[in-house]
Design a protein around this motif. Structure first.
Motif, PDB file in Angstrom:
ATOM      1  N   GLY A  80       0.638  -1.247   0.008  1.00 57.50           N
ATOM      2  CA  GLY A  80       0.037   0.059   0.062  1.00 57.50           C
ATOM      3  C   GLY A  80       0.794   1.205   0.153  1.00 57.50           C
ATOM      4  O   GLY A  80       0.359   2.184  -0.136  1.00 57.50           O
ATOM      5  N   GLY A  81       2.089   1.143   0.087  1.00 58.64           N
ATOM      6  CA  GLY A  81       2.879   2.360  -0.063  1.00 58.64           C
ATOM      7  C   GLY A  81       3.912   2.783   1.325  1.00 58.64           C
ATOM      8  O   GLY A  81       4.593   3.575   1.327  1.00 58.64           O
ATOM      9  N   ASP A  82       3.130   1.909   2.436  1.00 61.45           N
ATOM     10  CA  ASP A  82       4.101   2.362   3.722  1.00 61.45           C
ATOM     11  C   ASP A  82       5.311   1.502   3.691  1.00 61.45           C
ATOM     12  O   ASP A  82       5.132   0.186   4.197  1.00 61.45           O
ATOM     13  CB  ASP A  82       3.151   2.007   4.749  1.00 61.45           C
ATOM     14  CG  ASP A  82       3.518   2.470   6.159  1.00 61.45           C
ATOM     15  OD1 ASP A  82       3.005   2.103   7.049  1.00 61.45           O
ATOM     16  OD2 ASP A  82       4.950   3.163   6.123  1.00 61.45           O
ATOM     17  N   LEU A  83       6.370   2.076   3.187  1.00 58.15           N
ATOM     18  CA  LEU A  83       7.903   1.355   3.448  1.00 58.15           C
ATOM     19  C   LEU A  83       8.332   1.582   4.544  1.00 58.15           C
ATOM     20  O   LEU A  83       9.419   0.992   4.964  1.00 58.15           O
ATOM     21  CB  LEU A  83       8.579   2.020   2.390  1.00 58.15           C
ATOM     22  CG  LEU A  83       8.169   1.892   0.893  1.00 58.15           C
ATOM     23  CD1 LEU A  83       9.285   2.546  -0.040  1.00 58.15           C
ATOM     24  CD2 LEU A  83       7.866   0.646   0.478  1.00 58.15           C
ATOM     25  N   GLY A  84       7.949   2.202   5.657  1.00 64.42           N
ATOM     26  CA  GLY A  84       8.498   2.153   7.146  1.00 64.42           C
ATOM     27  C   GLY A  84       8.132   1.012   8.053  1.00 64.42           C
ATOM     28  O   GLY A  84       8.351   0.904   9.144  1.00 64.42           O
ATOM     29  N   VAL A  85       7.481   0.076   7.529  1.00 62.64           N
ATOM     30  CA  VAL A  85       6.739  -1.168   8.488  1.00 62.64           C
ATOM     31  C   VAL A  85       8.038  -2.305   8.270  1.00 62.64           C
ATOM     32  O   VAL A  85       8.845  -2.613   7.115  1.00 62.64           O
ATOM     33  CB  VAL A  85       5.780  -1.861   7.611  1.00 62.64           C
ATOM     34  CG1 VAL A  85       5.341  -2.934   8.431  1.00 62.64           C
ATOM     35  CG2 VAL A  85       4.372  -0.848   7.820  1.00 62.64           C
ATOM     36  N   ARG A  86       8.219  -2.565   9.693  1.00 61.68           N
ATOM     37  CA  ARG A  86       9.236  -3.746   9.812  1.00 61.68           C
ATOM     38  C   ARG A  86       8.485  -4.602  10.769  1.00 61.68           C
ATOM     39  O   ARG A  86       7.716  -4.181  11.615  1.00 61.68           O
ATOM     40  CB  ARG A  86      10.554  -3.176  10.576  1.00 61.68           C
ATOM     41  CG  ARG A  86      11.466  -2.103   9.580  1.00 61.68           C
ATOM     42  CD  ARG A  86      11.747  -2.669   8.449  1.00 61.68           C
ATOM     43  NE  ARG A  86      12.452  -1.762   7.407  1.00 61.68           N
ATOM     44  CZ  ARG A  86      12.227  -0.897   6.752  1.00 61.68           C
ATOM     45  NH1 ARG A  86      10.797  -1.002   6.474  1.00 61.68           N
ATOM     46  NH2 ARG A  86      12.764  -0.160   6.042  1.00 61.68           N
ATOM     47  N   ILE A  87       9.082  -5.709  10.648  1.00 66.35           N
ATOM     48  CA  ILE A  87       8.495  -6.825  11.671  1.00 66.35           C
ATOM     49  C   ILE A  87       9.571  -7.609  12.369  1.00 66.35           C
ATOM     50  O   ILE A  87      10.921  -7.247  12.095  1.00 66.35           O
ATOM     51  CB  ILE A  87       7.748  -8.077  10.958  1.00 66.35           C
ATOM     52  CG1 ILE A  87       8.685  -8.594   9.835  1.00 66.35           C
ATOM     53  CG2 ILE A  87       6.787  -7.509   9.846  1.00 66.35           C
ATOM     54  CD1 ILE A  87       8.254 -10.059   9.199  1.00 66.35           C
ATOM     55  N   GLN A  88       9.216  -8.077  13.572  1.00 66.15           N
ATOM     56  CA  GLN A  88      10.085  -8.678  14.564  1.00 66.15           C
ATOM     57  C   GLN A  88      10.279 -10.070  14.011  1.00 66.15           C
ATOM     58  O   GLN A  88       9.286 -10.898  14.512  1.00 66.15           O
ATOM     59  CB  GLN A  88       9.630  -8.401  16.043  1.00 66.15           C
ATOM     60  CG  GLN A  88      10.776  -9.078  16.946  1.00 66.15           C
ATOM     61  CD  GLN A  88      12.150  -8.471  16.969  1.00 66.15           C
ATOM     62  OE1 GLN A  88      12.258  -7.317  16.826  1.00 66.15           O
ATOM     63  NE2 GLN A  88      13.159  -9.363  17.169  1.00 66.15           N
ATOM     64  N   PRO A  89      11.310 -10.690  13.629  1.00 66.65           N
ATOM     65  CA  PRO A  89      11.301 -12.016  12.963  1.00 66.65           C
ATOM     66  C   PRO A  89      10.952 -12.808  14.261  1.00 66.65           C
ATOM     67  O   PRO A  89      11.745 -12.751  15.332  1.00 66.65           O
ATOM     68  CB  PRO A  89      12.628 -12.336  12.422  1.00 66.65           C
ATOM     69  CG  PRO A  89      12.836 -10.803  12.023  1.00 66.65           C
ATOM     70  CD  PRO A  89      12.418 -10.012  13.049  1.00 66.65           C
ATOM     71  N   SER A  90      10.385 -13.911  14.191  1.00 66.32           N
ATOM     72  CA  SER A  90      10.043 -14.996  15.142  1.00 66.32           C
ATOM     73  C   SER A  90       9.434 -16.098  14.625  1.00 66.32           C
ATOM     74  O   SER A  90       9.254 -16.097  13.235  1.00 66.32           O
ATOM     75  CB  SER A  90       8.919 -14.300  16.162  1.00 66.32           C
ATOM     76  OG  SER A  90       7.746 -13.812  15.635  1.00 66.32           O
TER      77      SER A  90
END
Length: 452
Positions: A159-169
């Motif tokens: 959707g265009g939000d390139l600031g999203v990051r995830i915590q790998p788990s």
């Protein structure tokens, strides 16, 4: 466990028969023997030597047991019979002096406790199943949560939000996918930053030739056409000088805005999604102020319809202005001077239609004209693509049709920022403007020629 219960029942029967056999071997009298038999419990008989009557087993089995020295187990109806020989006197006594102790063990006694064992086994099995479900649920919950976070993050980036990051788990594979996703998002941010820096640098390079062009334009003769009387050629020359100066000023403003926009975007959060809402009517009015001057110089009649009310659309003002300029630029570029045109804006059923009609020759192949980079006029073929991308960013489309004025009709269908977008109907205005969702199949009618 069933065999264990059977062995225990047979062992108990052997103990009972051993007590009676011991009394017989020790030479107990009849009264003592009867007392021992009664104490041993039900289902026990003593066969005197040579007597085979009243037995559950066969007579031959009793006689065979009397000839041996070890107990014999015989299966009978309803259970089994234990036959144990008991020789009175010495161990070498003949078989005709050997009594046989018979003990009957029923099937119920053989299977006693088996039902309880079954329930125990079922309980253990049920406990194992419940425990397994709980353990698997706990393990799967972490994996499902990791997958869900990855899906949400991917949809946000899409959707265009390139600031999203995830915590790998989660499991190792999901954790690796999470790290790969974060690296991909970082690369996208880096690429976007580089692109914006490049745009800013290229835009800045344009300032030098624009400055020289502006200085040359200022050195030209005056462009005033209101004071004095001039010939037609002189009026055209002065109007041309005015257009050149206005175009240079506009171009300088666009370059400055492009540089400022890209620099601010890089300095701020680059990964922020590019969202905005603007008033489509205001954009139409503002751009027509610019194009009206050129229309006056080329003796073009024009009309603006429906731009008196506020109509918000979910697209940045600069993008909508660029899309409208691209469409109007095609009108001025590909239609003869003096060709009339009309700009209209309507609002209906959750959609906003920005329409540009002209009275020119029209477009021979609308489907090809809508494809990026293709043009039969010697241009880059990107004008309509700019309008199409701006419309599709809001969920809309761009369509080409025959205008009521006789020429081309370019319609940009944009979502209404104050209404929920609806599925485009194939009937009425919305359906006609959503033609791009179905390939444009019909061709333009043959153009009229001067001879006809």
């Amino acid at each position: 466990m069933r065999e264990d219960h059977r062995d225990k029942a047979i062992s108990a029967a052997e103990q009972r028969s051993a007590k009676v056999a011991g009394a017989i071997v020790s030479g107990a009298n009849k009264k003592a023997l009867d007392a021992t038999v009664a104490a041993a419990g039900e289902g026990l008989l003593v066969h005197p030597p040579g007597n085979t009557g009243n037995t559950r087993a066969g007579a031959d089995d009793v006689l065979d047991a009397a000839k041996g020295t070890e107990p014999v187990v015989v299966d009978v109806t309803g259970g089994l019979v234990l036959l144990e020989p008991a020789r009175a006197g010495s161990a070498s006594a003949s078989a005709d002096k050997t009594s046989v102790v018979e003990v009957f063990v029923s099937d119920e006694a053989l299977s006693e406790g088996t039902s309880r064992d079954w329930w125990i086994l079922l309980g253990i099995m049920l406990g194992l199943v419940i425990g397994s479900v709980i353990v698997v649920d706990r393990l799967a919950r972490g994996a499902v949560a990791s997958v869900r976070n990855l899906v949400h993050a991917a949809m946000a980036v899409g959707g265009g939000d390139l600031g999203v990051r995830i915590q790998p788990s989660g499991p190792r594979e999901l954790a690796e996918a999470g790290y790969a996703f974060n690296r991909m998002a970082d690369r996208l941010v880096t690429s976007r930053t580089s692109e914006r820096e490049l745009v800013a640098d290229l835009s800045h390079r344009l300032r030098t030739p624009l400055t020289v062009l502006r200085l040359d334009a200022e050195a030209l003769d005056p462009d005033d056409t209101h004071i004095g009387e001039f010939s037609a050629a002189e009026l055209d020359r002065r109007r041309g000088i005015r257009r050149i100066r206005q175009a240079i000023v506009t171009l300088e403003g666009e370059v400055d805005q492009l540089i400022n926009t890209t620099r601010q975007a890089v300095a701020a959060q680059v990964a922020a999604p590019e969202e905005g809402v603007c008033d489509a009517s205001e954009v139409v009015r503002d751009r027509m102020v610019f194009w009206s001057a050129l229309a006056g110089d080329q003796d073009r009649q024009y009309r603006v319809v429906g731009a008196h009310l506020r109509i918000p659309v979910p697209v940045a003002r600069a993008e909508l202005a660029a899309a409208l300029d691209a469409v109007l630029g095609n009108v001025f570029r590909y239609t003869p001077q003096g060709t009339a045109f009309e700009v209209g804006i309507t609002r209906r059923d959750g959609w906003v239609a920005v329409r540009v009609d002209d009275a020119g020759p029209g477009i021979d192949d609308p489907e090809k004209a809508l494809r990026r980079g293709e043009s039969e006029m010697g241009s880059t073929g990107l004008g309509l693509d700019i309008a199409r991308r701006a419309a599709q960013a809001t969920g809309g489309s761009v369509s080409l049709d025959r205008a009521a004025m006789g020429g081309a009709s370019v319609v940009m269908l944009l979502a209404d920022a104050e209404a929920s977008p609806k599925q485009a109907s194939r009937f009425g205005l919305v359906g006609r403007l959503a033609r791009e969702r179905d390939p444009v199949k019909r061709k333009w009618p043959h153009q009229r020629t001067d001879e006809s």
